[in-house]
Design an enzyme around this catalytic site. Structure first.
Site, mmCIF file in Angstrom:
data_model
loop_
_atom_site.group_PDB
_atom_site.id
_atom_site.type_symbol
_atom_site.label_atom_id
_atom_site.label_comp_id
_atom_site.label_asym_id
_atom_site.label_seq_id
_atom_site.Cartn_x
_atom_site.Cartn_y
_atom_site.Cartn_z
ATOM 1 N N GLY A 99 0.581 -0.652 0.112
ATOM 2 C CA GLY A 99 -0.276 -0.010 -0.041
ATOM 3 C C GLY A 99 1.319 1.305 -0.084
ATOM 4 O O GLY A 99 1.665 1.373 0.597
ATOM 5 N N ASN A 106 5.817 10.000 -11.598
ATOM 6 C CA ASN A 106 7.111 9.359 -12.566
ATOM 7 C C ASN A 106 6.391 10.189 -13.729
ATOM 8 O O ASN A 106 5.160 10.928 -13.852
ATOM 9 C CB ASN A 106 7.252 8.082 -12.029
ATOM 10 C CG ASN A 106 4.748 6.857 -12.942
ATOM 11 O OD1 ASN A 106 4.098 7.787 -13.309
ATOM 12 N ND2 ASN A 106 5.257 6.463 -12.148
ATOM 13 N N ALA A 161 14.597 4.120 -14.817
ATOM 14 C CA ALA A 161 16.026 3.894 -15.285
ATOM 15 C C ALA A 161 17.248 5.502 -15.654
ATOM 16 O O ALA A 161 18.557 5.365 -15.014
ATOM 17 C CB ALA A 161 16.942 2.961 -16.255
ATOM 18 N N ASP A 173 12.508 -6.704 -8.398
ATOM 19 C CA ASP A 173 11.060 -5.958 -8.153
ATOM 20 C C ASP A 173 11.618 -4.499 -7.921
ATOM 21 O O ASP A 173 11.545 -4.141 -7.084
ATOM 22 C CB ASP A 173 10.446 -6.933 -7.029
ATOM 23 C CG ASP A 173 9.482 -6.483 -6.980
ATOM 24 O OD1 ASP A 173 8.198 -5.671 -7.380
ATOM 25 O OD2 ASP A 173 8.291 -7.655 -6.505
ATOM 26 N N THR A 221 8.037 -3.013 -7.377
ATOM 27 C CA THR A 221 7.294 -2.493 -6.617
ATOM 28 C C THR A 221 7.605 -2.193 -5.283
ATOM 29 O O THR A 221 9.172 -2.563 -4.434
ATOM 30 C CB THR A 221 6.590 -4.013 -6.029
ATOM 31 O OG1 THR A 221 6.231 -4.488 -7.005
ATOM 32 C CG2 THR A 221 4.914 -3.163 -5.512
ATOM 33 N N GLY A 234 8.923 4.257 -6.523
ATOM 34 C CA GLY A 234 8.582 5.616 -6.316
ATOM 35 C C GLY A 234 8.356 5.645 -4.784
ATOM 36 O O GLY A 234 8.802 6.612 -4.071
ATOM 37 N N ASP A 235 7.660 5.283 -4.276
ATOM 38 C CA ASP A 235 6.880 4.736 -2.533
ATOM 39 C C ASP A 235 8.553 5.117 -1.489
ATOM 40 O O ASP A 235 8.680 6.793 -0.733
ATOM 41 C CB ASP A 235 6.613 3.806 -2.180
ATOM 42 C CG ASP A 235 4.827 3.824 -2.451
ATOM 43 O OD1 ASP A 235 4.462 4.823 -2.936
ATOM 44 O OD2 ASP A 235 4.602 2.819 -2.953
ATOM 45 N N GLY A 277 9.432 -7.854 -3.505
ATOM 46 C CA GLY A 277 8.533 -6.743 -1.894
ATOM 47 C C GLY A 277 8.747 -5.637 -2.098
ATOM 48 O O GLY A 277 9.320 -5.455 -2.514
HETATM 49 O O1 RIB Z 1 3.617 1.266 -5.122
HETATM 50 C C1 RIB Z 1 3.535 0.094 -4.804
HETATM 51 C C2 RIB Z 1 1.816 -0.365 -4.158
HETATM 52 O O2 RIB Z 1 0.931 -0.043 -4.770
HETATM 53 C C3 RIB Z 1 2.047 -1.272 -3.422
HETATM 54 O O3 RIB Z 1 2.599 -2.104 -2.518
HETATM 55 C C4 RIB Z 1 0.984 -1.873 -4.216
HETATM 56 O O4 RIB Z 1 0.123 -2.252 -2.432
HETATM 57 C C5 RIB Z 1 -0.079 -0.616 -4.748
HETATM 58 O O5 RIB Z 1 -0.820 -0.278 -3.305
#
Ligand code: RIB
Length: 300
Positions: free
Chosen positions: A38, A180, A220, A243, A245, A248-249, A284
């Site tokens: 999230g 982005n 990149a 990964d 995912t 950006g956070d 993750g």
């Molecule tokens: O920014 C990555 C997140 O986007 C993931 O953890 C997923 O839950 C989605 O919300």
């Protein structure tokens, strides 16, 4: 100065696939992992691991209580997260392909049960000079932004996942935007080729909406920062991609922590880039976010 993330908490179901499933195709995944995710949770963890005290506000169902334990383990204050009966926790179905890229399907669940009473109650605990971090995975964002500004808070927005609802928000009240190239293109209504001239795109975003500062991430291609005085570029730090995912956070959390500590925008871009490059080298969303010590060691 205190930092509050008001955002989403998701259970991420991440499937390892040879390629993203195509229309009409049934595809076997070679592995499935369950991660804490999230965008609200991830940014809170990134801010905390970067060394900043941070509180997270949001909502989960009873099936998501393990997320609170993980957040507490990273040092995030979860006293403003509500556990709602009879509502499922938000979740994401994530395909992670052989190249480390992802595609994500999000179900809002409890994240879409924010109400004005909750927003008022949480924001009453914060005030002048405090910082509010938002993403686009909860409802009631417009009310939260207006309430926070009325209390003298500075507001940071990541408009992800991008949707048309973003245009109904009081964007003129946003102090710092993270986006982005895709989100930048939508915000600029397709009138500019963002990748052709990212610094010009970042300045165009400021000029159009009045954002105090814009940090634009380009994968990149590195990152760009623009405020009223300067436009800066930072190359991406090299990484073996496992990964992407949560990259950006991670960037947003480390960049913001550095800026709030008084580092220069160029130093903040470097810290954010280095943290994101470590995050993408591991699986993750939130578990891949490095600590400040790991990031600084990588920069030595
Ligand atoms: O920014 C990555 C997140 O986007 C993931 O953890 C997923 O839950 C989605 O919300």
């Amino acid at each position: 100065m205190r930092v509050l993330c008001f955002g989403s908490l998701n259970i991420d179901y991440t499937y390892s696939v040879p390629h993203f499933v195509a229309r009409g195709e049934t595809l076997s995944a070679s592995a499935r992992h369950i991660f804490c995710g999230g965008k609200g949770l991830n940014q809170s963890v990134a801010l905390a691991r970067a060394g900043l005290p941070v509180s997270l506000a949001g909502s989960i169902g009873e099936d998501g209580c393990f997320l609170l334990q993980a957040l507490a383990g990273s040092g995030v204050d979860t006293s403003h997260v509500r556990v709602l009966p009879d509502v499922p926790t938000g979740h994401a179905i994530i395909q992670n392909d052989a190249g480390g890229d992802n595609c994500i399907l999000v179900f809002g669940g409890a994240n879409h049960h924010t109400d004005l009473a909750q927003a008022r109650e949480v924001l009453a605990c914060f005030g002048e000079g405090d910082v509010l971090c938002l993403q686009n995975e909860i409802n009631a964002l417009g009310d939260i932004i207006r309430l926070a500004k009325a209390r003298g808070m500075r507001v940071v927005l990541t408009p992800a996942p991008m949707s048309q609802e973003i245009f109904s928000l009081p964007l003129e009240l946003i102090d710092q935007l993270f986006c982005n190239e895709v989100e930048a293109g939508v915000l600029l209504r397709g009138e500019m080729d963002v990748l052709a001239d990212p610094p010009a795109a970042a300045q165009a975003l400021r000029a159009r909406y009045g954002f105090g500062a814009v940090a634009l991430t380009l994968g990149a291609g590195g990152s760009v920062y623009a405020d009223g005085e300067q436009t800066l570029r930072q190359a991406a730090c090299p990484a073996e991609v496992v990964d992407t995912t949560g990259a950006g956070d991670t960037f947003a959390g480390f960049f913001l922590a550095a800026k709030l500590e008084g580092k220069t925008p160029q130093e903040a871009l470097l810290l954010g880039s280095a943290a994101a490059s470590i995050a993408i080298s591991r699986p993750g969303a939130s578990p891949s976010i490095p600590t400040r010590a790991e990031v600084e060691a990588a920069l030595r």
